[in-house]
Scaffold this active site. Structure first.
Site, PDB file in Angstrom:
ATOM      1  N   LYS A  34       0.841  -1.210   0.000  1.00  0.00           N
ATOM      2  CA  LYS A  34       0.000   0.000   0.000  1.00  0.00           C
ATOM      3  C   LYS A  34       0.870   1.253   0.000  1.00  0.00           C
ATOM      4  O   LYS A  34       2.070   1.185   0.305  1.00  0.00           O
ATOM      5  CB  LYS A  34      -0.929  -0.028   1.213  1.00  0.00           C
ATOM      6  CG  LYS A  34      -0.199  -0.066   2.540  1.00  0.00           C
ATOM      7  CD  LYS A  34      -1.112  -0.517   3.677  1.00  0.00           C
ATOM      8  CE  LYS A  34      -0.353  -0.517   4.990  1.00  0.00           C
ATOM      9  NZ  LYS A  34      -1.143  -1.085   6.084  1.00  0.00           N
ATOM     10  N   TYR A 254      14.152  30.714   7.717  1.00  0.00           N
ATOM     11  CA  TYR A 254      12.848  31.263   8.108  1.00  0.00           C
ATOM     12  C   TYR A 254      12.713  31.324   9.622  1.00  0.00           C
ATOM     13  O   TYR A 254      12.956  30.335  10.311  1.00  0.00           O
ATOM     14  CB  TYR A 254      11.717  30.398   7.554  1.00  0.00           C
ATOM     15  CG  TYR A 254      11.537  30.529   6.060  1.00  0.00           C
ATOM     16  CD1 TYR A 254      11.161  31.744   5.484  1.00  0.00           C
ATOM     17  CD2 TYR A 254      11.736  29.437   5.233  1.00  0.00           C
ATOM     18  CE1 TYR A 254      10.999  31.852   4.108  1.00  0.00           C
ATOM     19  CE2 TYR A 254      11.566  29.535   3.859  1.00  0.00           C
ATOM     20  CZ  TYR A 254      11.194  30.742   3.307  1.00  0.00           C
ATOM     21  OH  TYR A 254      11.032  30.849   1.951  1.00  0.00           O
TER      22      TYR A 254
HETATM   23  C1  LIG Z   1      -0.248  -2.010   6.723  1.00  0.00           C
HETATM   24  C2  LIG Z   1      -0.745  -3.316   7.181  1.00  0.00           C
HETATM   25  C3  LIG Z   1       0.136  -4.386   7.385  1.00  0.00           C
HETATM   26  C4  LIG Z   1       1.636  -4.251   7.300  1.00  0.00           C
HETATM   27  O1  LIG Z   1       2.111  -3.657   8.478  1.00  0.00           O
HETATM   28  P1  LIG Z   1       3.696  -3.478   8.755  1.00  0.00           P
HETATM   29  O2  LIG Z   1       3.740  -2.988  10.148  1.00  0.00           O
HETATM   30  O3  LIG Z   1       4.163  -2.473   7.777  1.00  0.00           O
HETATM   31  O4  LIG Z   1       4.295  -4.811   8.552  1.00  0.00           O
HETATM   32  C5  LIG Z   1      -0.403  -5.616   7.711  1.00  0.00           C
HETATM   33  N1  LIG Z   1      -1.742  -5.781   7.844  1.00  0.00           N
HETATM   34  C6  LIG Z   1      -2.610  -4.761   7.676  1.00  0.00           C
HETATM   35  C7  LIG Z   1      -4.076  -4.999   7.856  1.00  0.00           C
HETATM   36  C8  LIG Z   1      -2.158  -3.496   7.348  1.00  0.00           C
HETATM   37  O5  LIG Z   1      -3.013  -2.499   7.195  1.00  0.00           O
END
Ligand SMILES: *Cc1c(COP(=O)(O)O)cnc(C)c1O
Length: 359
Positions: A34, A254
């Site tokens: 993702k 800044y």
């Molecule tokens: C993002 C996500 C993961 C992966 O998590 P990590 O901590 O990056 O390994 C696994 N399961 C679900 C449901 C997620 O949303």
């Protein structure tokens, strides 16, 4: 000359996937891609994860981008389906879906489908975000079994809230609750994110869902100095674009947030929040130039950062490379300096940064 570059090391990525398999040798791997593969480039990363058994994404457009990129592995939609028109897209593209509430189950039951869809039933065991209540499990399970729209091999899943903290007993409670619900059901079980893959072998199950660890970053609390034999995949780099002298008592950038207490030299570095570098990185957040660590001073601006390189300038010249994070400078450390987590820094890389993939 390219300035901000995210160099992505595909050999390190393959190493980290092998490391997942070493930690959870009995489990299949659903690689979590993702948010543009945590900022690493969705399709490129997927193409290099041949040894994963499936991919997982949060949004249907991410899944479609994987198919458009020619990827053929199963793809799981981690948040499920929100629009009745999407069922046709799932079937046409061989996507699998989570079912996490009654809206989604009813929509599936009422859909007009020629072929059943592969489903993952998500149970809330304590995260309290998505997932059906434990008391609803038996009913949902039976309804899915009876629906002609769900494939028979329903998979059962949950998500941990606190697996990054090895002191927290919550994970053990979540595993126990999950196991008590699914006992006797022949379906495959899927529980573990990266932290649980590393720290909670009792939660490995038939499928694991690694995200962050694939990218070579520790998912654990107090992660600094604990690499778990992972290799960072991203090196975020740029160049020195100017060097200037400042006198004692000159305030830089800044808001004049940093003032020199003695004469020194500053390297002006082409990296800012417009590239995704955190604006809240504190004074002294490290960068590496010519193999040496220096601290940033003054405000992070959109395109530039100023770095104190000391009164002798350390031999640094315009055009020298600057490492913002990477194998030599853990993103976990930069995240701590910016009061955030490495996940956020990686996802925040903006399209202005050019990607270079190396093996
Ligand atoms: C993002 C996500 C993961 C992966 O998590 P990590 O901590 O990056 O390994 C696994 N399961 C679900 C449901 C997620 O949303």
């Amino acid at each position: 000359m390219r300035l901000a570059i995210a160099e992505i090391n595909l050999t390190a990525l393959a190493h980290n996937l092998a490391q997942v398999k070493q930690c959870a040798p009995q489990s299949k791997v659903m690689a979590v891609l993702k948010a543009n593969a945590y900022g690493h480039g969705l399709v490129k990363i997927a193409q290099y994860l041949n040894d994963a058994d499936a991919f997982a994404v949060a949004r249907i457009d991410e899944a479609l981008a994987l198919r458009a990129g020619g990827l053929t592995k199963p793809i799981v939609l981690l948040e499920g389906v929100f629009d009745k028109d999407d069922w046709a897209i799932l079937l046409a593209n061989n996507f699998q879906t989570i079912i996490h509430d009654d809206n989604q189950l009813s929509a599936l039951e009422n859909a007009q489908l020629d072929t059943p869809i592969a489903c993952w039933l998500k149970i809330n065991t304590g995260m309290h975000r998505l997932g059906i209540a434990p008391s609803q499990f038996e009913d949902f399970y039976q309804r899915l079994q009876n629906s002609k729209n769900a494939r028979n091999d329903i998979k059962l899943m949950t998500h941990f809230s606190s697996a990054d903290d090895i002191q927290d007993t919550k994970t053990t409670e979540q595993i126990r609750l999950f196991n008590s619900l699914v006992v006797g059901k022949p379906q495959a079980h899927c529980l573990a994110n990266s932290a649980a893959i590393i720290a909670w072998p009792a939660g490995h199950g038939d499928w694991v869902r690694p995200g962050l660890m694939l990218y070579g970053v520790s998912p654990m609390l107090n992660a600094i100095g604990q690499q778990h034999q992972l290799r960072p995949v991203m090196r975020l780099m740029t160049k020195v674009i100017a060097i200037r002298d400042v006198d004692s008592n000159q305030c830089v950038g800044y808001g004049g947030r940093w003032c020199s207490d003695k004469a020194t030299k500053l390297a002006v570095v082409a990296m800012g929040y417009g590239d995704g570098y955190p604006r809240h990185a504190k004074q002294g957040t490290p960068v590496i130039i010519k193999g040496q660590r220096f601290g940033i001073v003054g405000s992070v601006s959109m395109d530039m950062i100023t770095v104190d390189i000391g009164s002798n300038g350390a031999g640094i010249v315009v055009g020298d490379s600057v490492i913002m994070w990477g194998p030599e400078l853990p993103v976990e450390e930069i995240a701590q300096c910016a009061a955030t987590i490495p996940y956020e820094l990686l996802c925040n890389i903006t399209p202005r940064v050019s990607y270079e993939y190396v093996e």
